[in-house]
Structures are given as C-alpha cells and as structure tokens.
Design a protein around this motif. Structure first.
Motif, short mmCIF file in Angstrom:
data_model
loop_
_atom_site.label_atom_id
_atom_site.label_comp_id
_atom_site.label_asym_id
_atom_site.label_seq_id
_atom_site.Cartn_x
_atom_site.Cartn_y
_atom_site.Cartn_z
N ASP A 49 1.60 -7.34 2.15
CA ASP A 49 1.39 -6.93 0.76
C ASP A 49 -0.04 -6.41 0.56
OD1 ASP A 49 3.95 -7.49 -0.18
OD2 ASP A 49 3.49 -9.58 -0.55
N GLU A 50 -0.97 -6.99 1.27
CA GLU A 50 -2.38 -6.57 1.14
C GLU A 50 -2.55 -5.17 1.73
OE1 GLU A 50 -1.42 -9.58 2.45
OE2 GLU A 50 -1.75 -10.50 0.48
N GLN A 51 -1.96 -4.93 2.90
CA GLN A 51 -2.05 -3.61 3.52
C GLN A 51 -1.36 -2.56 2.66
OE1 GLN A 51 -0.26 -4.85 7.23
NE2 GLN A 51 -2.22 -4.86 8.32
N ALA A 52 -0.24 -2.94 2.05
CA ALA A 52 0.47 -2.00 1.18
C ALA A 52 -0.39 -1.62 -0.02
CB ALA A 52 1.80 -2.62 0.71
N ALA A 53 -1.03 -2.63 -0.62
CA ALA A 53 -1.89 -2.36 -1.78
C ALA A 53 -3.03 -1.42 -1.39
CB ALA A 53 -2.45 -3.68 -2.33
N ALA A 54 -3.60 -1.63 -0.21
CA ALA A 54 -4.68 -0.76 0.27
C ALA A 54 -4.16 0.66 0.50
CB ALA A 54 -5.28 -1.33 1.55
N ALA A 55 -2.98 0.77 1.13
CA ALA A 55 -2.41 2.10 1.42
C ALA A 55 -2.15 2.88 0.14
CB ALA A 55 -1.12 1.93 2.22
N LEU A 56 -1.77 2.15 -0.93
CA LEU A 56 -1.42 2.81 -2.19
C LEU A 56 -2.65 3.30 -2.96
CD1 LEU A 56 1.53 0.51 -3.24
CD2 LEU A 56 1.69 2.96 -2.77
N GLN A 57 -3.85 2.96 -2.48
CA GLN A 57 -5.08 3.51 -3.08
C GLN A 57 -5.15 5.01 -2.80
OE1 GLN A 57 -7.24 1.79 -5.03
NE2 GLN A 57 -5.65 0.23 -4.80
N ASP A 58 -4.47 5.42 -1.72
CA ASP A 58 -4.44 6.84 -1.37
C ASP A 58 -3.47 7.59 -2.29
OD1 ASP A 58 -5.02 9.01 0.73
OD2 ASP A 58 -2.83 8.95 0.69
N ALA A 59 -3.98 8.64 -2.94
CA ALA A 59 -3.18 9.36 -3.95
C ALA A 59 -1.92 9.97 -3.34
CB ALA A 59 -4.03 10.43 -4.63
N LYS A 113 -0.23 8.92 -0.71
CA LYS A 113 0.72 7.84 -0.42
C LYS A 113 1.42 7.40 -1.70
CE LYS A 113 2.42 4.71 2.47
NZ LYS A 113 3.27 5.16 3.58
N LEU A 114 0.63 7.19 -2.75
CA LEU A 114 1.19 6.76 -4.03
C LEU A 114 2.21 7.78 -4.53
CD1 LEU A 114 1.25 4.84 -6.46
CD2 LEU A 114 -0.65 6.12 -7.45
N SER A 115 1.87 9.04 -4.37
CA SER A 115 2.77 10.09 -4.85
C SER A 115 4.06 10.14 -4.02
CB SER A 115 1.99 11.42 -4.80
OG SER A 115 2.87 12.49 -4.75
N ALA A 116 3.95 9.91 -2.71
CA ALA A 116 5.14 9.88 -1.86
C ALA A 116 6.05 8.70 -2.23
CB ALA A 116 4.73 9.79 -0.39
N VAL A 117 5.43 7.57 -2.54
CA VAL A 117 6.20 6.38 -2.94
C VAL A 117 6.86 6.62 -4.30
CG1 VAL A 117 5.96 3.96 -3.67
CG2 VAL A 117 4.90 4.73 -1.53
N ALA A 118 6.10 7.20 -5.23
CA ALA A 118 6.65 7.48 -6.57
C ALA A 118 7.84 8.44 -6.46
CB ALA A 118 5.57 8.07 -7.47
N ASP A 119 7.75 9.34 -5.51
CA ASP A 119 8.82 10.29 -5.25
C ASP A 119 10.12 9.61 -4.81
OD1 ASP A 119 8.00 13.04 -5.57
OD2 ASP A 119 9.19 13.39 -3.74
N GLU A 120 10.00 8.65 -3.92
CA GLU A 120 11.19 7.91 -3.47
C GLU A 120 11.75 7.07 -4.62
OE1 GLU A 120 12.44 8.71 -0.79
OE2 GLU A 120 10.88 9.21 0.67
N MET A 121 10.84 6.50 -5.41
CA MET A 121 11.27 5.74 -6.59
C MET A 121 12.04 6.65 -7.54
SD MET A 121 8.93 4.06 -9.55
CE MET A 121 8.77 5.76 -10.20
N ALA A 122 11.54 7.87 -7.72
CA ALA A 122 12.23 8.84 -8.59
C ALA A 122 13.63 9.12 -8.06
CB ALA A 122 11.41 10.13 -8.68
N ASP A 123 13.78 9.24 -6.75
CA ASP A 123 15.11 9.48 -6.16
C ASP A 123 16.08 8.35 -6.49
OD1 ASP A 123 14.70 11.97 -4.97
OD2 ASP A 123 13.83 11.09 -3.16
N VAL A 124 15.58 7.12 -6.43
CA VAL A 124 16.42 5.97 -6.78
C VAL A 124 16.87 6.09 -8.24
CG1 VAL A 124 16.39 3.47 -7.25
CG2 VAL A 124 15.45 4.35 -5.10
N VAL A 125 15.92 6.40 -9.13
CA VAL A 125 16.24 6.49 -10.56
C VAL A 125 17.21 7.64 -10.82
CG1 VAL A 125 15.28 6.88 -12.87
CG2 VAL A 125 14.07 5.41 -11.25
N ILE A 126 16.98 8.76 -10.14
CA ILE A 126 17.85 9.93 -10.32
C ILE A 126 19.31 9.59 -9.95
CG2 ILE A 126 18.39 12.18 -9.27
CD1 ILE A 126 15.32 12.75 -9.35
N TYR A 127 19.48 8.91 -8.84
CA TYR A 127 20.85 8.55 -8.44
C TYR A 127 21.43 7.46 -9.36
CZ TYR A 127 20.90 11.42 -4.22
OH TYR A 127 20.91 12.48 -3.35
N ALA A 128 20.58 6.57 -9.84
CA ALA A 128 21.07 5.53 -10.76
C ALA A 128 21.54 6.18 -12.07
CB ALA A 128 19.98 4.50 -11.03
#
Lengths: 101, 101, 101, 101
Positions: B39-49, B51-66
């Motif tokens: 969890d600590e490494q993930a939090a650090a990785a998400l400081q990178d814009a 990375k955050l944008s890539a993760v938000a993108d996958e989250m958007a895909d989940v919402v789109i299909y839902a």
C-alpha cells in the motif's frame, strides 16, 4: 459515500490496492449470476424481479467501490469517464462500426 | 453512454453476461497497477501524474461498463447505489465500527 | 516453479494476497480472449493455432500462479484438488445430473 | 477430472468462455479471503488451520477449472506451463533480478 466511509473509520482500509481488489471481487460476484448461462438463458432469468434485483445489487457494489476509489485517488469520476469516452470517440469511429455484426 | 453504444450498433454485444465479464476484465487491469506493490509503494507510485491518470483511466472503464450494464438491465444506478447504502447503514452500524482498527 | 522464483528472489513478493490477485489478473486476461464472442464464435476462433496458443499461454499463467500460491502456503495441490473432487462427488451426485440440459 | 465432468454431462457447459469466467470467479473468491488484510495480517490469519484449509479449497477450485479448460481445449497443461517458464527464463534473467528488493 465519503460520509458513510468516514463515519466507520474505513478510510484506513480504503487503499487503492484494496479498492481495486474489491471491485474485482464484486465484478466476479456479478459475473457468477451468468456463469453457466447462455445470453438467452440470462435474458430469461432476468425476467424474474428477484434475480434482476440481486444483479442490480452486485452492480451497485461495483459502483460503490469505484466511487470509493475515486474518492481515495481524489479523482473526478465524471471527468475521467467523459475524457475516456472522448478518446473512444476517435479510437472507434461510429461510421466504421455502425451496421457491423 | 447509451448514444455512444447505439451509434456503433454495439447493443448486440452488450449482454448482461458480456458486460459483467467486461467489468471483471477492467477491474483486473486496474488491480494490475498494484499487483506487486505494498500500500505504501502504491501511494508513492500514485504521486506520479501519469500513473494516476492511467489508474483513473482503468477506473473510468469500470464505471463505463457498469453504466452500460445499468442501461442494458434498464436499472437506475443511483437508486441501486442508494438502496445498497441504506441497507449497509443497518448492516454496519457506524457506532460499532468507529474507532476500530 | 520454486527454483525459478528463488533464483530471482521473488519470494518476498509472493505473498498469498499478491498471488491471489495475480491469479485474478491472469484469469481476466484469459477471459478477455472471449469477451465479446458467443460460445460458437469462440470455438471458431480457437481453430486458429495462434489463438489457441495465446489462450493456452494465459491458462499456463493461471496455473503457474496457482502453483506458486500452493508453494507459498506449503499446501499440496494434488491433495487439495482430490479432496475437493471427493466432496463434489457427494455434493453433485452423478446420477442426479446425468442427462440434464 | 474429465471423468467427473463426463459422468454429469457437464461438457455442454464447459465452453472455453464459461471456464475462463469460472476461473475468474474462483480467483476472486480466493482474493476475498485477503480483501482488507495487509500481507502481515494475511500471514497471521493463515496460521489458523481452518482458514488455511478454506484458502486451499478456493485454490483447488482455480486449478480444477484450469484443468477443465485444458481438457476442453485439448491442450497439455504441463507442456504449456513448461513452455511459459522457459520463455520467462529469458524474459526475466535470474542474474538481473537476484538481490533486488
């Protein structure tokens, strides 16, 4: 959503990794409703109000965890979804797909 | 959402089973970002814009299909989510959870 | 399997939680091959040797992580599988299922 | 495995798509055991024999469906796994990974 989580002190468990795992877990519970059914059998099963409500419930769980993840990441869901749809507009031009089987 | 799908004649593929599988697939792509991280490494990785944008993108895909599933089932997402939260209010009373580790 | 992991010092990442997530991730990559296909279309697609080989590859990934998990848990896979099959023998009596659609 | 399935006439449902979905579903049930736990909490929980046995059971389900898929595809699992490991030997050279955190 955020209030519900804060009122239970659940933010500590709501790490991006745990929430991503939770979405995968709920998605699988949703999929389980259709595990051995053809699309036709699934459509027939969903005529039953209790079945539909159980499926809607699992779908709600997916959305709840997705929104929780958006909160944990401090990301605007609508913006992320609209941004993705815009890129998909270009990636999958309507005129190329319309009418295809 | 519905317009985007209809403009491409994709309703034929948007069966509840296929959409449930699609949510599971996108959820796994989301989880993959954190596969080997604490969890600590993930939090650090998400400081990178990026990375955050890539993760938000996958989250958007989940919402789109839902949301696509909600359309396919003709179910109101907000209603399903609020109904679930209400039941969770009773199932997990705030006063029992607050302050717990 | 165990040698491959030890030679790369990967045991540190091979926690039961990470390996379970990894199985879910590989399972989704496997499922992705069939995401929008009917069973008939999938059967046709698998006539192609490259497609079959790509699918077998994802299946191998699932098995590799499942064996890694067995190692991490120090559990005998064959025993676990045979135990499960034995219980399923009783739970799903052959004479009740044979001939059902 | 194959006998168990044939004795119940379950081959009809054992399509590659359904079996891939089933692996994803069982993988999620496995992951659910660790949903809110840190790696340390998971390790502690697995000290309990009943917990370990429940986790081994879900792992067995994953393996059972993976073997069923191999049968449905008429693919040799050992060959697929060994082929993948061989390619991974080259993709992830031991000397590059050994000693890394």
């Amino acid at each position: 959503m955020a209030e519900f989580i804060a009122a239970r002190d659940w933010q500590q468990h709501h790490t991006p990794k745990n929430l991503s795992a939770s979405i995968a877990i709920e998605a699988a519970e949703l999929l389980e409703h259709f595990q051995w059914l053809t699309d036709e059998q699934a459509a027939a099963a969903l005529q039953d109000a209790d079945k539909l409500s159980a499926v809607a419930d699992e779908m709600a769980d997916v959305v709840i965890y997705a929104l929780s993840l958006a909160n944990a990441l401090d990301v605007d869901v609508s913006e992320a979804v609209l941004g993705k749809l815009e890129r998909n507009e270009k990636r999958f031009p309507a005129e190329e797909w319309r009418g295809r089987a």
